[in-house]
Design an enzyme around this catalytic site. Sequence first.
Site, mmCIF file in Angstrom:
data_model
loop_
_atom_site.group_PDB
_atom_site.id
_atom_site.type_symbol
_atom_site.label_atom_id
_atom_site.label_comp_id
_atom_site.label_asym_id
_atom_site.label_seq_id
_atom_site.Cartn_x
_atom_site.Cartn_y
_atom_site.Cartn_z
ATOM 1 N N LEU A 149 22.160 41.842 33.691
ATOM 2 C CA LEU A 149 21.483 41.454 34.701
ATOM 3 C C LEU A 149 21.402 38.858 34.023
ATOM 4 O O LEU A 149 21.214 39.038 35.830
ATOM 5 C CB LEU A 149 19.917 40.918 35.188
ATOM 6 N N GLY A 150 21.393 39.128 33.487
ATOM 7 C CA GLY A 150 22.181 37.252 32.909
ATOM 8 C C GLY A 150 21.454 37.444 31.064
ATOM 9 O O GLY A 150 21.440 38.378 30.501
ATOM 10 N N GLY A 167 22.616 34.021 27.682
ATOM 11 C CA GLY A 167 21.663 32.647 27.705
ATOM 12 C C GLY A 167 22.473 32.607 25.637
ATOM 13 O O GLY A 167 22.094 33.841 25.321
ATOM 14 N N GLY A 224 19.088 35.079 23.997
ATOM 15 C CA GLY A 224 19.508 36.209 24.215
ATOM 16 C C GLY A 224 20.297 36.678 25.346
ATOM 17 O O GLY A 224 20.571 36.421 25.971
ATOM 18 N N VAL A 228 18.987 39.982 29.115
ATOM 19 C CA VAL A 228 18.845 40.645 29.342
ATOM 20 C C VAL A 228 19.684 41.890 30.794
ATOM 21 O O VAL A 228 20.515 41.420 31.849
ATOM 22 C CB VAL A 228 17.820 39.819 31.172
ATOM 23 N N LYS A 265 14.032 42.474 28.546
ATOM 24 C CA LYS A 265 15.109 41.054 27.810
ATOM 25 C C LYS A 265 15.525 41.351 25.644
ATOM 26 O O LYS A 265 14.141 41.335 24.574
ATOM 27 C CB LYS A 265 14.429 40.036 27.967
ATOM 28 N N ASP A 314 8.587 26.860 29.374
ATOM 29 C CA ASP A 314 10.039 26.894 29.952
ATOM 30 C C ASP A 314 10.912 27.527 30.978
ATOM 31 O O ASP A 314 11.660 28.161 31.624
ATOM 32 C CB ASP A 314 11.008 27.880 28.964
#
Length: 374
Positions: free
Chosen positions: A32-33, A35, A38, A40, A55, A147
């Site tokens: 899903l994503g 960076g 880490g 996800v 995650k 964040d």
Amino acid sequence: MVAHGATPDWEAFYARHREPGYVPGFDLGPQLGGGACGVVYKAIRQSVGREYAIKFLRLDDAAVQAAVERELQQVRYFAQIDHPNLVAIEDLGSVDGIPYVVMAFAGQETLRSCLQDPARRQEALPLLLQACRGVSALHERGLVHFDLKPENVFLKDGVARVGDYGLSKLVAPDGALSVGRGTPTYMAPEMLQARGDHRSDIYSLGVMLYEVLVGRPPFAGASAMDVLRQHESAEVAYPSDLAAGYRQILSKCLAKDPAQRFASMPQLLDALLSAATQRAAERVPPVLPRTAPPPLPSLGNGAAAASAGSMGPPPLPSASNGSAAASAGSVEPPPLPEVVLPRRRSAGTVLLVMALFLGLLAFAFTDEIGRAHV
């Protein structure tokens, strides 16, 4: 369970993560994503077939890993938080030395995608208000996000949910942060000194509100450090057409000194609701008062009604005042035609006619008898 002190093996992770049950009880789906902190993945719980997001934390520094592992022990407490504007934390653990956090799947769309679509920009402010309610629920339990950004506000079925707070920390009494975190565009200036509290989240929400209202963040630069320095010392520029109520809120949220910001999320929420109500009232056209219709003229006071501007029909002229009506410009109807009835005959004339009729009848009868005798 989190394996303390284990060395993360990302090579083994990428070689095996598609195997069923690599994460106990789950099958990993698409990514899903990802960076610097880490990646996800979407996941399906094998027992019930429900969707989740997991995650996996990238912790290459041993000191940072130790600090995060300590914080993960607190996540079990926050997994009990149930709020409609928070992504629920379901579980945590580690595989191949890599810590992970299991969260409810809140959709792949985020507030960022809403801000990037001009046709949906009007939706952003109500969604941000929902996110503020989720952050307020975190603060009530002594948890600070640290964040907050549009990418961490997930959208599904019209509901905004704040996510990625699994590594938020219980605020220490001295306000010190054990791990440096945050995104430069949305980071409060005090975090440059590795300090912060719940008012740091209020600053980040102020940056997001500015972006929602203006269409861009308040500060931009060639590097992350350039942006951070602007947060620390640069003044915020406000468009001239920004509503006064929202400008006051932004000025308070984006104050450099945390003591000058809103003291709590409920205060910020009250201010946002008040500004939204005032803005909505300004956009609604005023309601004109209804004008009552003129009264009907009185039958007994035609002259008074006419003098008051009544729109009713004029009174009929009286027979004794025809000349006055004519002089006032009224039009008389034409006279009805005269009906001539036949004159009645006198009684003598009737008797004479009857005598003549009887005489003629007697003559005719006598003549008829005479002929019969012959």
